[in-house]
Design a protein around this motif. Sequence first.
Motif, PDB file in Angstrom:
ATOM      1  N   THR A 240       0.830  -1.082   0.015  1.00 36.27           N
ATOM      2  CA  THR A 240      -0.124  -0.003  -0.128  1.00 36.27           C
ATOM      3  C   THR A 240       1.011   1.081   0.013  1.00 36.27           C
ATOM      4  O   THR A 240       1.872   1.465   0.820  1.00 36.27           O
ATOM      5  N   ILE A 241       0.803   1.996  -1.005  1.00 37.36           N
ATOM      6  CA  ILE A 241       1.501   3.348  -1.242  1.00 37.36           C
ATOM      7  C   ILE A 241       0.627   4.339  -0.771  1.00 37.36           C
ATOM      8  O   ILE A 241      -0.645   4.653  -1.079  1.00 37.36           O
ATOM      9  N   LEU A 242       0.983   5.381   0.211  1.00 38.50           N
ATOM     10  CA  LEU A 242       0.148   6.338   0.596  1.00 38.50           C
ATOM     11  C   LEU A 242       0.822   7.807   0.465  1.00 38.50           C
ATOM     12  O   LEU A 242       2.005   8.037   0.934  1.00 38.50           O
ATOM     13  N   TYR A 243       0.015   8.790   0.177  1.00 42.18           N
ATOM     14  CA  TYR A 243       0.412  10.122  -0.001  1.00 42.18           C
ATOM     15  C   TYR A 243      -0.498  10.715   1.173  1.00 42.18           C
ATOM     16  O   TYR A 243      -1.798  10.730   0.825  1.00 42.18           O
ATOM     17  N   VAL A 244       0.034  11.905   1.874  1.00 40.46           N
ATOM     18  CA  VAL A 244      -1.048  12.558   2.755  1.00 40.46           C
ATOM     19  C   VAL A 244      -0.812  14.150   2.402  1.00 40.46           C
ATOM     20  O   VAL A 244       0.217  14.555   2.644  1.00 40.46           O
ATOM     21  N   VAL A 245      -2.011  14.653   1.905  1.00 34.90           N
ATOM     22  CA  VAL A 245      -1.723  15.968   1.672  1.00 34.90           C
ATOM     23  C   VAL A 245      -1.773  16.716   3.048  1.00 34.90           C
ATOM     24  O   VAL A 245      -2.420  16.665   4.299  1.00 34.90           O
ATOM     25  N   PRO A 246      -0.754  17.580   3.502  1.00 33.55           N
ATOM     26  CA  PRO A 246      -0.801  18.353   4.914  1.00 33.55           C
ATOM     27  C   PRO A 246      -1.618  19.240   5.048  1.00 33.55           C
ATOM     28  O   PRO A 246      -1.474  20.440   4.778  1.00 33.55           O
ATOM     29  N   GLU A 247      -2.934  18.852   5.484  1.00 37.25           N
ATOM     30  CA  GLU A 247      -3.955  19.596   5.518  1.00 37.25           C
ATOM     31  C   GLU A 247      -3.662  20.745   6.541  1.00 37.25           C
ATOM     32  O   GLU A 247      -4.157  22.057   6.392  1.00 37.25           O
ATOM     33  N   GLN A 248      -3.088  20.458   7.821  1.00 34.08           N
ATOM     34  CA  GLN A 248      -2.947  21.354   8.925  1.00 34.08           C
ATOM     35  C   GLN A 248      -2.039  22.597   8.268  1.00 34.08           C
ATOM     36  O   GLN A 248      -2.478  24.050   8.622  1.00 34.08           O
ATOM     37  N   LYS A 249      -0.986  22.291   7.469  1.00 29.98           N
ATOM     38  CA  LYS A 249      -0.410  23.449   7.139  1.00 29.98           C
ATOM     39  C   LYS A 249      -0.768  24.202   6.217  1.00 29.98           C
ATOM     40  O   LYS A 249      -0.707  25.482   6.162  1.00 29.98           O
ATOM     41  N   ILE A 250      -1.748  23.784   5.462  1.00 32.94           N
ATOM     42  CA  ILE A 250      -2.812  24.677   4.275  1.00 32.94           C
ATOM     43  C   ILE A 250      -3.583  25.605   5.128  1.00 32.94           C
ATOM     44  O   ILE A 250      -3.607  26.629   4.846  1.00 32.94           O
ATOM     45  N   ARG A 251      -4.109  25.068   6.150  1.00 37.65           N
ATOM     46  CA  ARG A 251      -5.140  25.799   7.078  1.00 37.65           C
ATOM     47  C   ARG A 251      -4.321  26.899   7.893  1.00 37.65           C
ATOM     48  O   ARG A 251      -5.002  27.880   8.240  1.00 37.65           O
TER      49      ARG A 251
END
Length: 279
Positions: free
Chosen positions: A180-191
Motif C-alpha cells: 500500500t502506497i500512501l500520500y497525505v496532503v498536509p491539511e493543517q499546514k494549508i489551514r
Amino acid sequence: MITSEKIFVAVDFKPFTYTVLSYAVWLSRVVDCSSITLFHIMEYAMTPPAYLMPYIIKEKKKVETNLKELTTKLTEFQLNIDSKVVFGRLIDGIREVIDEERSFAVIGFKTHITRPSTSERILKGIKVPILIVKGESFQEINPEWIKIKNILCPVDFSENSLRALDLAKEISEKCDSNLTILYVVPEQKIRNIIQDAEVIDKYIDYLKEEAVEKFQKIDKKMHYQVLSGIPSDEILKKAEDMDLIIIGSQGRTYTEALIIGSVSEAIIKNSNKPILFFP
C-alpha cells in the motif's frame, strides 16, 4: 535490483537481541546478502583515566565472548559472520564500523520521553538504509517467524521517498506481500496559511489530483491511496494493519538534530511496527 554487500547489526545483548538477529537474517535473504557484521559500541564521551583501563579491557573481552556466542548461533544460516567491538564516542564508532556504501543496518529501537535513547542516536548517525526492529521478543534466532504480508510505503514525492518506494516494490515482490502506497496532503499546514474554508477545500482537492497524476506517471498499476490530514497521524493509522513500513526521510526541518525528517521521526518513534528507513 536490491543487493547489499554487507548488513551491519547493532547488538546490546538485551532480551530483544534474538528478534533483531532474526530480522537481520530475514533481511539478508531479501537483499541477497551473505555477509553480516555484528557490532557493539562501548561508549565513552572522554578518554577514561588509566586506572579504569583494566576494567574496560575486561569488559571488552566479555563483550567479544558474547559476540562470538552469537556468531556461532548464526552459522546455521549459511552466512559469513564477523564482529567488531568499538570503543569511544557513539557516532564516531558507527562511522568507524559502517564504512561501506552498498550496505544495510539493523537495530532494535527504544525511545525515552525525556532524552534521546541510544537507538535514536544510532539512527541519526547511520547513512545507509536501516531496518528498525520493533514488536515481540523472540526466544531464539528464527527468521521463519517473520511474516511480511502487508507493507506500507508513505511517500511525499521527494527523492528519498521515491527511492524507498522502489525498494518497497522490490521487497513486496520478493515476499509476495501486498503493498500500500500512501500520500497525505498536509491539511493543517494549508489551514495555517489560508483562512478561507472554500479556498482551502479547493486547494486540498487540487493537491490530491496532482498526487494522483504523479502516481499515474510512476506506475499506473500501483495500489496507492491519497488522503488529507496530518501526515504522521494518517500514516500511523494505516500502519496498524501492516507488517512492515518502508519510508524515506520526509518533512525535513532546518534543525540538524532532526535530519531524518519530522514526519519520519514521528513514525519511527510512535509506530510499533518494524520500519525500513531510507535516509
